[in-house]
Scaffold this motif. Structure first.
Motif, mmCIF file in Angstrom:
data_model
loop_
_atom_site.group_PDB
_atom_site.id
_atom_site.type_symbol
_atom_site.label_atom_id
_atom_site.label_comp_id
_atom_site.label_asym_id
_atom_site.label_seq_id
_atom_site.Cartn_x
_atom_site.Cartn_y
_atom_site.Cartn_z
ATOM 1 N N LYS A 11 45.467 32.905 26.831
ATOM 2 C CA LYS A 11 46.430 32.957 27.937
ATOM 3 C C LYS A 11 45.775 33.569 29.175
ATOM 4 C CE LYS A 11 50.711 35.322 29.241
ATOM 5 N NZ LYS A 11 50.442 36.687 29.687
ATOM 6 N N GLU A 12 45.027 34.631 28.959
ATOM 7 C CA GLU A 12 44.436 35.346 30.090
ATOM 8 C C GLU A 12 43.297 34.547 30.734
ATOM 9 O OE1 GLU A 12 43.960 39.117 28.090
ATOM 10 O OE2 GLU A 12 46.111 39.538 28.292
ATOM 11 N N ILE A 13 42.584 33.790 29.926
ATOM 12 C CA ILE A 13 41.550 32.903 30.488
ATOM 13 C C ILE A 13 42.228 31.857 31.386
ATOM 14 C CG2 ILE A 13 39.895 31.062 29.928
ATOM 15 C CD1 ILE A 13 39.140 32.710 27.399
ATOM 16 N N TYR A 14 43.334 31.299 30.882
ATOM 17 C CA TYR A 14 44.035 30.246 31.628
ATOM 18 C C TYR A 14 44.784 30.757 32.848
ATOM 19 C CZ TYR A 14 42.608 26.202 29.161
ATOM 20 O OH TYR A 14 41.835 25.184 28.702
ATOM 21 N N GLU A 15 45.098 32.042 32.854
ATOM 22 C CA GLU A 15 45.800 32.615 34.010
ATOM 23 C C GLU A 15 44.886 32.793 35.216
ATOM 24 O OE1 GLU A 15 49.206 35.669 32.294
ATOM 25 O OE2 GLU A 15 47.204 36.370 32.614
ATOM 26 N N GLN A 16 43.575 32.650 34.994
ATOM 27 C CA GLN A 16 42.642 33.063 36.048
ATOM 28 C C GLN A 16 42.813 32.375 37.397
ATOM 29 O OE1 GLN A 16 38.721 34.863 34.192
ATOM 30 N NE2 GLN A 16 39.244 32.995 33.140
ATOM 31 N N PRO A 17 43.019 31.048 37.425
ATOM 32 C CA PRO A 17 43.182 30.463 38.762
ATOM 33 C C PRO A 17 44.321 31.142 39.536
ATOM 34 C CG PRO A 17 42.884 28.743 37.122
ATOM 35 C CD PRO A 17 43.044 30.035 36.362
ATOM 36 N N GLU A 18 45.391 31.469 38.816
ATOM 37 C CA GLU A 18 46.542 32.074 39.483
ATOM 38 C C GLU A 18 46.257 33.523 39.913
ATOM 39 O OE1 GLU A 18 50.131 32.058 37.089
ATOM 40 O OE2 GLU A 18 50.931 33.663 38.365
ATOM 41 N N VAL A 19 45.754 34.337 38.988
ATOM 42 C CA VAL A 19 45.594 35.761 39.335
ATOM 43 C C VAL A 19 44.411 35.992 40.277
ATOM 44 C CG1 VAL A 19 46.829 36.598 37.303
ATOM 45 C CG2 VAL A 19 44.341 36.326 37.186
ATOM 46 N N VAL A 20 43.400 35.162 40.146
ATOM 47 C CA VAL A 20 42.281 35.248 41.092
ATOM 48 C C VAL A 20 42.765 34.816 42.479
ATOM 49 C CG1 VAL A 20 40.079 34.137 41.729
ATOM 50 C CG2 VAL A 20 40.385 35.109 39.438
ATOM 51 N N GLY A 21 43.577 33.769 42.516
ATOM 52 C CA GLY A 21 44.156 33.309 43.784
ATOM 53 C C GLY A 21 44.987 34.402 44.439
ATOM 54 N N ALA A 54 30.235 51.896 36.182
ATOM 55 C CA ALA A 54 31.307 51.286 35.397
ATOM 56 C C ALA A 54 30.772 51.083 33.980
ATOM 57 C CB ALA A 54 31.709 49.944 36.015
ATOM 58 N N CYS A 55 31.633 50.607 33.098
ATOM 59 C CA CYS A 55 31.228 50.356 31.708
ATOM 60 C C CYS A 55 31.538 48.911 31.316
ATOM 61 C CB CYS A 55 32.001 51.253 30.746
ATOM 62 S SG CYS A 55 31.807 53.010 31.076
ATOM 63 N N GLY A 56 30.766 48.409 30.390
ATOM 64 C CA GLY A 56 31.053 47.107 29.772
ATOM 65 C C GLY A 56 31.150 45.993 30.795
ATOM 66 N N THR A 57 32.191 45.195 30.653
ATOM 67 C CA THR A 57 32.393 44.048 31.534
ATOM 68 C C THR A 57 32.515 44.469 32.999
ATOM 69 O OG1 THR A 57 33.283 42.629 29.825
ATOM 70 C CG2 THR A 57 34.102 42.250 32.055
ATOM 71 N N VAL A 153 41.504 42.494 23.999
ATOM 72 C CA VAL A 153 40.495 43.562 24.103
ATOM 73 C C VAL A 153 39.280 43.063 24.895
ATOM 74 C CG1 VAL A 153 38.832 44.880 22.729
ATOM 75 C CG2 VAL A 153 41.254 44.920 22.134
ATOM 76 N N ALA A 154 38.952 41.795 24.731
ATOM 77 C CA ALA A 154 37.849 41.208 25.501
ATOM 78 C C ALA A 154 38.357 40.924 26.913
ATOM 79 C CB ALA A 154 37.377 39.924 24.841
ATOM 80 N N SER A 155 37.729 41.544 27.872
ATOM 81 C CA SER A 155 38.176 41.419 29.259
ATOM 82 C C SER A 155 37.794 40.043 29.825
ATOM 83 C CB SER A 155 37.529 42.525 30.083
ATOM 84 O OG SER A 155 38.030 42.507 31.391
ATOM 85 N N THR A 156 38.749 39.374 30.423
ATOM 86 C CA THR A 156 38.472 38.052 31.007
ATOM 87 C C THR A 156 38.989 37.989 32.439
ATOM 88 O OG1 THR A 156 40.518 37.213 29.980
ATOM 89 C CG2 THR A 156 38.437 36.792 28.812
ATOM 90 N N LYS A 157 40.311 37.951 32.582
ATOM 91 C CA LYS A 157 40.861 37.794 33.934
ATOM 92 C C LYS A 157 40.608 39.028 34.790
ATOM 93 C CE LYS A 157 45.593 39.223 32.719
ATOM 94 N NZ LYS A 157 47.013 39.027 33.028
ATOM 95 N N ALA A 158 40.504 40.204 34.152
ATOM 96 C CA ALA A 158 40.206 41.406 34.953
ATOM 97 C C ALA A 158 38.822 41.264 35.582
ATOM 98 C CB ALA A 158 40.287 42.666 34.094
ATOM 99 N N PHE A 159 37.881 40.694 34.809
ATOM 100 C CA PHE A 159 36.508 40.502 35.297
ATOM 101 C C PHE A 159 36.473 39.617 36.542
ATOM 102 C CE2 PHE A 159 32.493 37.898 34.907
ATOM 103 C CZ PHE A 159 31.601 38.901 35.251
ATOM 104 N N THR A 160 37.107 38.465 36.483
ATOM 105 C CA THR A 160 37.027 37.553 37.634
ATOM 106 C C THR A 160 37.819 38.103 38.827
ATOM 107 O OG1 THR A 160 38.695 36.197 36.504
ATOM 108 C CG2 THR A 160 36.418 35.418 36.430
ATOM 109 N N CYS A 161 38.876 38.870 38.540
ATOM 110 C CA CYS A 161 39.579 39.528 39.661
ATOM 111 C C CYS A 161 38.712 40.625 40.261
ATOM 112 C CB CYS A 161 40.936 40.064 39.207
ATOM 113 S SG CYS A 161 42.151 38.751 38.950
#
Ligand code: M6R
Length: 364
Positions: A11-21, A54-57, A153-161
């Protein structure tokens, strides 16, 4: 809720266009074609060094940002993982800027680094996703990411934001320092505006990625290679894969290959090459040839131009949309995430709650 998705991570991977926008819109005034920085108690013109921790991702987002700040704003950047930064006894000249990147805003080492920087008379600037977090409260300036709650737990949308905010900051810094003209800014804003739809296009490669994930799932070790801003992306791709599939993965700067890791190359270890068609593309291709010549199996992640020019025999080639190289990290993050996700799901792993990991690491 997970909506139509099997896992929060999907879900969070797919949300990226929206939250990055949404995040980009927060930092860009499209009517003026200009970036909009948070209110700063300093001008980047007076800054001679930016320290990122920072740490990790979030650290990998910082590594990408180093290229942007140095290139676009000609601002020297030093960066370290927060667990090292806090104990390194870094000499910091008062009045410089220390930048922290964190999804949770609670990571113990990043928070301790922020407090250390404050004690050393630094202006503190925190890129955080949780607006009510300790870091958001303790930092002099907060630059929010608008990813919304991240559950996986694996950060995805936070990373691209985070990348979106950091790029806007670097452009703003470049304007203040006079290294970017108004016309440069206008062009970069247009490039930023195109990112959400490029990410949507990148998501369309999911089917192909699912197919190649079957091959990755058989591996015991995987090597990720990239140059320039694709180097931190290689590190991020490897982290994603190891976190949720438990396959050992390493990210390397493509140019470091011949300084050691090339000894590992055989047909059992897939080599994932992240190579958008940018200024260092040809260099990466020659590293890829070195891998192929030693019987390595390559998964090339490139764009249309890159695929046309590389003309290589690969195990598989994933073709992303052509984009301006400056935003390639945002677009190429998507296939790296999907590959880790599908590999782990195929292997039957719990992708949202991987073993031994916590969403936020509040102890050192
Ligand atoms: O909340 P933070 O962004 O400060 O967290 C930093 C890392 O703990 C985090 O990015 C971790 O590496 C993730 N599990 C990566 O997917």
């Amino acid at each position: 809720s997970k909506g139509n998705h099997r896992h929060f991570m999907a879900k969070e991977i797919y949300e990226q266009p929206e939250v990055v926008g949404r995040t980009i819109a927060h930092y860009v005034d499209f009517s003026r074609c200009a970036v909009r920085l948070p209110e700063l108690p300093f001008s980047f013109r007076d800054v001679s060094r930016l320290s990122i921790s920072a740490c990790g991702t979030a650290y990998y987002a910082g590594l990408v940002a180093r290229y942007w700040f140095e290139r676009l704003a000609r601002l020297p950047v030093e960066i370290d993982v927060a667990s090292e930064f806090r104990y390194r006894e870094v000499p910091l000249d008062p009045g410089q800027v220390a930048l922290f990147v964190s999804q949770s805003g609670e990571t113990a080492d990043t928070l301790a680094s922020l407090r250390y920087a404050k004690d050393q008379g630094q202006h503190t600037l925190a890129v955080v996703n949780v607006p009510t977090s300790t870091m958001a409260r303790d930092s002099a300036v907060v630059a929010p990411t608008l990813a919304g709650p991240e559950i996986g737990v694996a950060s995805t949308k936070a990373f691209t934001c985070q990348l979106s905010v950091l790029l806007a900051l670097a452009i703003g810094a470049g304007r203040q320092r006079g290294t970017l003209t108004e016309a440069d800014e206008r062009r970069l804003v247009e490039v930023l505006a195109a990112v959400p739809s490029l990410m949507t296009e990148a998501l369309r490669s999911e089917g192909e990625i699912e197919t190649v994930s079957r091959e990755i799932a058989k591996a015991k070790d995987v090597l990720y290679l990239g140059r320039g801003t694709s180097y931190p992306l290689a590190l991020e791709g490897a982290l994603k894969l190891k976190e949720i599939s438990y396959i050992h993965a390493e990210g390397y700067a493509a140019g470091e290959l011949k300084h050691g890791p090339i000894a590992l190359i055989d047909e059992a270890m897939p080599v994932i090459v992240i190579a958008p068609h940018d200024a260092v593309f040809e260099k990466t291709v020659s590293n890829m040839q070195e891998v192929a010549a030693r019987g390595g199996r390559i998964l090339l992640i490139t764009d249309r131009r890159g695929a046309a020019e590389a003309a290589m025999d690969t195990m598989s080639t994933l073709v992303m949309p052509d984009c301006d190289p400056v935003v390639a990290p945002l677009v190429f993050a998507v296939p790296a995430q999907l590959l880790a996700y599908h590999t782990a799901v195929f292997m039957g792993k719990d992708v949202d709650q991987p073993r031994n990991l916590a969403k936020s690491v509040t102890v050192e």
